[in-house]
Design a protein around this motif. Sequence first.
Motif, PDB file in Angstrom:
ATOM      1  N   GLY A   1      45.104  66.966 -17.163  1.00  0.00           N
ATOM      2  CA  GLY A   1      44.017  66.008 -17.262  1.00  0.00           C
ATOM      3  C   GLY A   1      42.928  66.252 -16.241  1.00  0.00           C
TER       4      GLY A   1
ATOM      5  N   THR B   1      41.549  60.945 -17.339  1.00  0.00           N
ATOM      6  CA  THR B   1      41.952  61.161 -18.723  1.00  0.00           C
ATOM      7  C   THR B   1      43.008  62.248 -18.773  1.00  0.00           C
ATOM      8  OG1 THR B   1      40.136  62.740 -19.039  1.00  0.00           O
ATOM      9  CG2 THR B   1      39.718  60.452 -19.658  1.00  0.00           C
ATOM     10  N   ASP B   2      43.925  62.135 -19.741  1.00  0.00           N
ATOM     11  CA  ASP B   2      44.987  63.122 -19.861  1.00  0.00           C
ATOM     12  C   ASP B   2      44.483  64.392 -20.550  1.00  0.00           C
ATOM     13  OD1 ASP B   2      44.894  62.551 -22.586  1.00  0.00           O
ATOM     14  OD2 ASP B   2      46.663  61.240 -22.533  1.00  0.00           O
ATOM     15  N   ALA B   3      45.394  65.308 -20.828  1.00  0.00           N
ATOM     16  CA  ALA B   3      45.009  66.594 -21.406  1.00  0.00           C
ATOM     17  C   ALA B   3      44.353  66.446 -22.769  1.00  0.00           C
ATOM     18  CB  ALA B   3      46.231  67.507 -21.496  1.00  0.00           C
ATOM     19  N   GLU B   4      44.645  65.345 -23.466  1.00  0.00           N
ATOM     20  CA  GLU B   4      44.039  65.093 -24.783  1.00  0.00           C
ATOM     21  C   GLU B   4      42.743  64.291 -24.682  1.00  0.00           C
ATOM     22  OE1 GLU B   4      47.487  64.660 -24.300  1.00  0.00           O
ATOM     23  OE2 GLU B   4      47.616  66.717 -25.080  1.00  0.00           O
ATOM     24  N   GLY B   5      42.328  63.951 -23.459  1.00  0.00           N
ATOM     25  CA  GLY B   5      41.101  63.205 -23.280  1.00  0.00           C
ATOM     26  C   GLY B   5      41.243  61.699 -23.400  1.00  0.00           C
ATOM     27  N   VAL B   6      42.481  61.202 -23.430  1.00  0.00           N
ATOM     28  CA  VAL B   6      42.722  59.767 -23.555  1.00  0.00           C
ATOM     29  C   VAL B   6      42.671  59.127 -22.165  1.00  0.00           C
ATOM     30  CG1 VAL B   6      44.347  57.981 -24.290  1.00  0.00           C
ATOM     31  CG2 VAL B   6      44.143  60.121 -25.595  1.00  0.00           C
TER      32      VAL B   6
ATOM     33  N   GLN C   1      43.670  57.203 -19.056  1.00  0.00           N
ATOM     34  CA  GLN C   1      44.972  56.760 -18.573  1.00  0.00           C
ATOM     35  C   GLN C   1      44.903  56.033 -17.241  1.00  0.00           C
ATOM     36  OE1 GLN C   1      47.574  56.835 -20.344  1.00  0.00           O
ATOM     37  NE2 GLN C   1      47.167  58.358 -21.917  1.00  0.00           N
TER      38      GLN C   1
END
Length: 414
Positions: free
Chosen positions: A160, A218-223, A225
């Motif tokens: 992230g 944001t995490d690796a998927e762009g969400v 957190q």
Amino acid sequence: MRTVGGDADLLTTWIAGLRAGFNAPTGGDPKEVPDRLAGMDLSRARGVFDEGRCVATFRSFDQELTAPGGNAVRADAVTAVTVSSTHRRRGLLTRLMTDDLRAARERGDVVATLIAAEYLIYGRYGFGPAATATTVEIDTARAGLDPRRTGRPEDLGLPGSIRFADAEEVRKVGPELHDRFRRLHPGAIDRDTFWWDRFTGVVRWSDDGPAPRHLLYTDAEGVPQGLATYTIDESWTHGRPDNLLKVRSLIGASPAAERALWHHLCCNDWTTRISTGKRYPGDPLVSVLPDRRAARTAEEWDFLWVRPLDTAAMLGSRAYRAEGELVVEVRDPLGLSGGRFLLTASPEGAECVPTDRSADLTLGVGTLAGLWLGDRSATLAHATGDLDEETPGAVVRADVLLGTGRRPWCADVF
């Protein structure tokens, strides 16, 4: 004693009484009054009036409180409690409080909550301290962080990224992120639309300080957190920067998100000191520091107080990490939620019902509040005389059933 509601004259007098009760400065910008009131539920605002003056104030509103395990229970949030120094010891608070608690019980609220300014007041109404707040100060120069670290999550081996976010983005992603966060933390409460308007500066008042900065993880998927919001008090000592970073809020939907944000803040340029704001005892934030002695507890105090209103629903609402039964005799000074209850619990679920079986433990509702939320142990309550063990071994059994992995945390004042 009158309900204020939308009566403009009563409301003006009520606000004056509230400010006087809290020793707040009189005056203020009258143009801001509509905005200040727009976010307040005044349907349960009440006051006591004497010869045109408001001499006692009280307000409550709907709230959700997270129980261990992530369930949210209905709460009657109590605030704006004042009694003028000229009208104390006349039973005004008792009338206001008992009327409100009885109405909350009839509405189906499971608990009542408040932030106590005075310790000795609220125990006689069945409230008990249930979530402790801790402020930690960090000496970043002493923390032992490698100066080559960038402050990025990759320094900790985390995926992230961290970036600054403007108020508009925070207003967009913050509520959903906070909903995920509060399910993880017993003691957390909901944040309404007006809270986010104030937090992000959509609504600003003349006495607001500088606009804060927002960090979004944001995490690796762009969400999203994690979200940290802070201000900086600039200071220079002998020609060198000596800034104090004050955290207003730091929430994460995972421990990794919290660690990443704390690490980034500790690597902030020109910052030598960090004040964490209200955290919970045992917060793992110091785990990012090579030298944990660089973190010092500056304050620790009782913060959120809880008052059981429906004992069976309250005990049945939370999660339990072990299987077992416990019969509790609950004493209630107001007769709202006392009685004898059988708790049957397991990791799969729980049920609590009135019973005629002999009690294993006897305790007051205020003590029950701390045990239920996980801020206190039955062993400690027994040692201090706040809990009686009627069946040998029941105290240990209660700790096994009621124990939680982390202490509760209420991050917000109300």
